[in-house]
Every structure is written in C-alpha cells, then in structure tokens.
Design a protein around this motif. Structure first.
Motif, PDB file in Angstrom:
ATOM      1  N   PRO A 142      -5.959  52.514   9.226  1.00 55.10           N
ATOM      2  CA  PRO A 142      -7.420  52.416   9.274  1.00 55.10           C
ATOM      3  C   PRO A 142      -7.977  52.319   7.854  1.00 55.10           C
ATOM      4  N   LEU A 143      -9.062  51.596   7.702  1.00 53.90           N
ATOM      5  CA  LEU A 143      -9.756  51.496   6.414  1.00 53.90           C
ATOM      6  C   LEU A 143     -10.970  52.414   6.463  1.00 53.90           C
ATOM      7  N   ILE A 144     -11.126  53.200   5.432  1.00 51.59           N
ATOM      8  CA  ILE A 144     -12.144  54.250   5.389  1.00 51.59           C
ATOM      9  C   ILE A 144     -13.085  53.998   4.215  1.00 51.59           C
ATOM     10  N   TYR A 145     -14.396  54.083   4.485  1.00 52.80           N
ATOM     11  CA  TYR A 145     -15.403  53.950   3.429  1.00 52.80           C
ATOM     12  C   TYR A 145     -15.683  55.322   2.828  1.00 52.80           C
ATOM     13  N   SER A 146     -15.688  55.386   1.509  1.00 49.79           N
ATOM     14  CA  SER A 146     -15.998  56.619   0.800  1.00 49.79           C
ATOM     15  C   SER A 146     -17.392  56.506   0.180  1.00 49.79           C
ATOM     16  N   PRO A 147     -18.373  57.277   0.661  1.00 47.77           N
ATOM     17  CA  PRO A 147     -19.717  57.179   0.098  1.00 47.77           C
ATOM     18  C   PRO A 147     -19.805  57.647  -1.346  1.00 47.77           C
ATOM     19  N   THR A 148     -18.903  58.503  -1.782  1.00 49.74           N
ATOM     20  CA  THR A 148     -18.971  58.983  -3.171  1.00 49.74           C
ATOM     21  C   THR A 148     -18.583  57.903  -4.170  1.00 49.74           C
TER      22      THR A 148
END
Length: 187
Positions: A142-148
């Motif tokens: 899975p590809l995960i977006y990191s808001p930081t």
C-alpha cells in the motif's frame, strides 16, 4: 426579463414568463445561454492528463538510477479536485545504488489541505515491486500519504516503511509501478 440561478453550479435557466428567443442587446437568447451552461458543466467533469517529474527519494541518501534507469509519472484529473497518478520506476543496470533511509515518492499536485487533519497517515494507492533476481520476493505494497512531509511512502507487509533493506534490497533491473488517487485543491 427574469432569470433564476440554480444552486451550486451558477447556471441560468429561463423563468416561466421569460422568452427563450434572442432579445439583443441585453439577451443573446436561450441557445447561447445554454451553450455557456454546457461549457460550465463540461469544465466540472472534464478529464485532463499530463506528466510530472517523479522523484524517488530517500530520507538519508536517495537511490541513484543505473544505466537505462528511469522514473515516469503520469496523472489524470477526473474532476477539478480528484487526481489519479500512475508511475513506473526502473532501477537500471550498471551504476545503480540503493541509497539509504526510507524511500519516498512525490505527488504532482498538493494534497487537499483538509487531509492535514489526519494526525498520522492515509492510504492513497498501491505499488507493485518486481524483483528481477528472485521472483519469490516480488510483492505489492500500500502507498501511504504522510501529511508531515507531504510525500508518499510504501508500507511492506513485514511492517515498517519501504527502505533499501525492507522488504528486500533493490538491485539492478528491479522495477516498481503503481497508482495513487487523492483529492487536491491545486488548480
């Protein structure tokens, strides 16, 4: 002559007592107005495509592509606020170095700022890894977006994040491909 503006779209429709014929210079006619309305609707749902410079980064040292290696990023905007991204990475042959740290990918458009409300991360896509030296270690993540960091990383099934050692050390002629879908407010 009265007109009614419909909610949300800003389209004009004739009132019951209104003529649909042209009445120049003040009204170009319903046919002209209908064309303007159709253009507004078309702009809401029109898909535009493009390419962007995909950056395969590393939090410590980014990987260096070998001979024939490339990164490729393409996107399609389905609506003004929805983006679907497709990407490919080919590590190349002679001269490939894996880098160090966690691997990251960039996005072509900024994520919708409402996603900053996520205190941790949000899944936005999937990536496939093809290990050219051992098919058994090929996998999907899975590809995960990191808001930081406003970047994307992969989450291997073993846990942790995608690195030069996890789930397996990338080597010459290895390939990655995947997709991401996310909302944006960037025009």
């Amino acid at each position: 002559m009265g007109t009614t503006v419909t909610s949300n779209l800003g389209l004009i429709k004739p009132d019951l007592s209104e003529s649909i014929r042209e009445n120049l210079p003040t009204f170009a006619g319903w046919a002209t107005q209908n064309g303007i309305n159709q253009d507004k609707l078309d702009a809401l749902f029109r898909a535009s495509t493009g390419t962007y410079t995909l950056t395969w980064g590393g939090t410590t040292t980014p990987p260096v592509l070998g001979t024939g290696g490339f990164t490729e990023g393409k996107y399609i905007r389905l609506f003004p606020r929805m983006v679907v991204v497709f990407f490919r990475i080919f590590a190349g042959t002679t001269g490939f170095t894996a880098g160090s740290g966690s691997y990251t990918l960039n996005l072509p458009f900024a994520m919708d700022s409402s996603f900053a409300a996520f205190s941790h991360t949000a899944p936005i896509g999937k990536m496939v890894f093809m290990d050219s030296s051992a098919a058994v270690t090929s996998s999907a993540f899975p590809l995960i977006y990191s808001p930081t960091s406003s970047l994307v990383f992969a989450r291997p099934s073993e846990g942790g994040t995608w690195t030069a050692a996890l789930p397996v050390a990338p080597g010459q002629s290895d390939r990655y491909s995947g997709y991401m879908m996310y909302p944006t407010t960037a025009a």
